[in-house]
Design a protein around this motif. Structure first.
Motif, PDB file in Angstrom:
ATOM      1  N   PHE A 109     -93.425 -19.043  -3.036  1.00  0.00           N
ATOM      2  CA  PHE A 109     -94.059 -18.044  -3.939  1.00  0.00           C
ATOM      3  C   PHE A 109     -95.477 -17.685  -3.755  1.00  0.00           C
ATOM      4  CE2 PHE A 109     -90.644 -19.819  -6.459  1.00  0.00           C
ATOM      5  CZ  PHE A 109     -90.008 -18.565  -6.902  1.00  0.00           C
ATOM      6  N   GLU A 110     -95.684 -16.286  -3.660  1.00  0.00           N
ATOM      7  CA  GLU A 110     -97.132 -15.837  -3.968  1.00  0.00           C
ATOM      8  C   GLU A 110     -97.557 -15.823  -5.372  1.00  0.00           C
ATOM      9  OE1 GLU A 110     -98.553 -12.006  -1.627  1.00  0.00           O
ATOM     10  OE2 GLU A 110     -96.282 -12.157  -1.434  1.00  0.00           O
ATOM     11  N   VAL A 111     -98.776 -16.358  -5.404  1.00  0.00           N
ATOM     12  CA  VAL A 111     -99.189 -16.581  -6.797  1.00  0.00           C
ATOM     13  C   VAL A 111    -100.592 -16.154  -7.094  1.00  0.00           C
ATOM     14  CG1 VAL A 111     -99.900 -18.461  -8.729  1.00  0.00           C
ATOM     15  CG2 VAL A 111     -97.883 -18.772  -6.989  1.00  0.00           C
ATOM     16  N   GLN A 112    -100.593 -15.039  -8.073  1.00  0.00           N
ATOM     17  CA  GLN A 112    -102.122 -14.372  -8.567  1.00  0.00           C
ATOM     18  C   GLN A 112    -102.352 -15.338  -9.831  1.00  0.00           C
ATOM     19  OE1 GLN A 112    -103.667 -11.580  -7.825  1.00  0.00           O
ATOM     20  NE2 GLN A 112    -102.626 -10.774  -6.304  1.00  0.00           N
ATOM     21  N   ASP A 113    -103.181 -16.264  -9.621  1.00  0.00           N
ATOM     22  CA  ASP A 113    -103.549 -17.240 -10.788  1.00  0.00           C
ATOM     23  C   ASP A 113    -104.679 -16.538 -11.468  1.00  0.00           C
ATOM     24  OD1 ASP A 113    -104.194 -19.250 -12.454  1.00  0.00           O
ATOM     25  OD2 ASP A 113    -104.310 -20.607 -10.909  1.00  0.00           O
ATOM     26  N   LEU A 114    -104.554 -16.300 -12.731  1.00  0.00           N
ATOM     27  CA  LEU A 114    -105.741 -15.380 -13.432  1.00  0.00           C
ATOM     28  C   LEU A 114    -106.651 -16.519 -14.423  1.00  0.00           C
ATOM     29  CD1 LEU A 114    -103.527 -12.514 -14.985  1.00  0.00           C
ATOM     30  CD2 LEU A 114    -104.732 -12.737 -12.905  1.00  0.00           C
ATOM     31  N   GLY A 115    -106.055 -17.760 -14.064  1.00  0.00           N
ATOM     32  CA  GLY A 115    -107.072 -18.793 -14.750  1.00  0.00           C
ATOM     33  C   GLY A 115    -106.703 -19.185 -16.045  1.00  0.00           C
ATOM     34  N   LYS A 116    -107.583 -19.558 -16.723  1.00  0.00           N
ATOM     35  CA  LYS A 116    -107.465 -19.992 -18.086  1.00  0.00           C
ATOM     36  C   LYS A 116    -108.110 -19.037 -19.105  1.00  0.00           C
ATOM     37  CE  LYS A 116    -111.481 -22.828 -17.514  1.00  0.00           C
ATOM     38  NZ  LYS A 116    -111.670 -24.020 -17.176  1.00  0.00           N
ATOM     39  N   ASP A 117    -107.594 -19.194 -20.401  1.00  0.00           N
ATOM     40  CA  ASP A 117    -107.883 -18.356 -21.546  1.00  0.00           C
ATOM     41  C   ASP A 117    -107.871 -16.824 -21.218  1.00  0.00           C
ATOM     42  OD1 ASP A 117    -108.919 -17.351 -23.996  1.00  0.00           O
ATOM     43  OD2 ASP A 117    -111.137 -18.065 -23.340  1.00  0.00           O
ATOM     44  N   VAL A 118    -106.705 -16.381 -20.603  1.00  0.00           N
ATOM     45  CA  VAL A 118    -106.459 -15.073 -20.030  1.00  0.00           C
ATOM     46  C   VAL A 118    -106.043 -14.062 -21.294  1.00  0.00           C
ATOM     47  CG1 VAL A 118    -105.236 -13.861 -18.364  1.00  0.00           C
ATOM     48  CG2 VAL A 118    -105.754 -16.125 -17.856  1.00  0.00           C
TER      49      VAL A 118
END
Ligand code: B1M
Length: 201
Positions: A109-118
């Motif tokens: 998969f391609e993943v756009q990880d927005l991080g935490k506390d999004v």
């Protein structure tokens, strides 16, 4: 803090790899067991927040040792889908979410990880911009699972039909069904379920 020893955890991760233990097993049956025990001690007030933070740092360092093997454990293929992933607003737990990202990427998969506390609007904005085929939201606390429900509602209100996958210690299959999402209990099953949802093998 005599039982929280970074060198010991990092050394154990190296030894596990050298002994041919799968990096997934080293995390699920080794490191995760340890950190959940810390969580239980914290809940019983036998450990302080500072020890919880230190334990998380130790876990992250040991995962760094295992990460290359985790990534190499699956062959690279053309993208099977775009996942927008993050930990929901108000929640800063991201160790499990990061493992899910690593395994999804390893699974093609391609993943756009927005991080935490999004913020919910950031999930929605990125899902539209990236034409997400799947949106994934992690939540570790009973106080933040409700945000997953808000997220499903916000996505649907914008006409985004991509399936939603939820996970994290505070999430159950029943909760996922109730909010119109799909539950994955761990990083490995997250890949299996993501593929099922997108009709990929
Ligand atoms: Co916090 N914490 N913590 N913590 N912490 C918990 C969650 C808690 C259960 C501990 C306890 O009291 N027993 C408790 C929540 C209680 C509740 O539900 N109400 C708690 C608390 C209270 C807090 C603070 C409020 C403490 C304080 O400050 N007084 C605070 C919260 C701050 C905030 O978020 N606003 C806090 C802070 C922290 C640290 C920063 C110190 C640290 C996090 C560091 C980090 O993530 N970078 C931390 C940690 C480490 C934990 C515990 C001990 C361990 C979490 C973890 O990393 N597990 C946790 C206890 C527990 O979970 N039993 C606890 C290992 C990880 C591999 O597992 O995250 O479950 P997990 O992920 C798994 C699966 O769940 C699944 O796959 C992963 C891999 O197998 N999965 C998904 C996860 N996300 C997924 C998404 C998917 C699919 C599958 O699809 C999208």
């Amino acid at each position: 803090m005599k039982n929280l020893q970074q060198e010991v955890a990092v050394e154990a991760a190296k030894k596990a790899l050298a002994a041919g233990v799968s990096p997934v097993d080293a995390i699920e049956h080794g490191l995760s067991k340890g950190i959940r025990e810390v969580g239980e001690k914290f809940a019983r007030k036998e450990m302080f927040v500072v020890e919880l933070i230190y334990a998380a740092t130790i876990m992250e360092e040991a995962i760094k040792v295992l990460e290359p093997a985790l990534k190499a454990s699956k062959e690279k293929r053309t993208s099977v889908g775009m996942v927008v992933l993050g930990t929901v607003s108000g929640d800063i737990h991201d160790i499990g979410k990061n493992l899910v990202r690593i395994m999804l990427e390893a699974g093609g998969f391609e993943v756009q990880d927005l991080g935490k506390d999004v913020a919910t609007e950031d999930f929605v904005g990125k899902a539209m911009e990236a034409a997400a085929s799947l949106v994934g939201a992690s939540s570790l606390m009973t106080t933040t699972v409700q945000v997953q429900k808000e997220l499903v509602e916000a996505l649907r209100a914008k006409g985004i039909k991509a399936p939603m996958m939820v996970g994290g210690a505070a999430v159950t299959d029943e909760w996922a069904k109730e909010i119109g999402a799909n539950y994955a209990s761990d990083a490995n099953s997250a890949v299996v379920i993501a593929k099922q949802l997108l009709g990929k093998r």
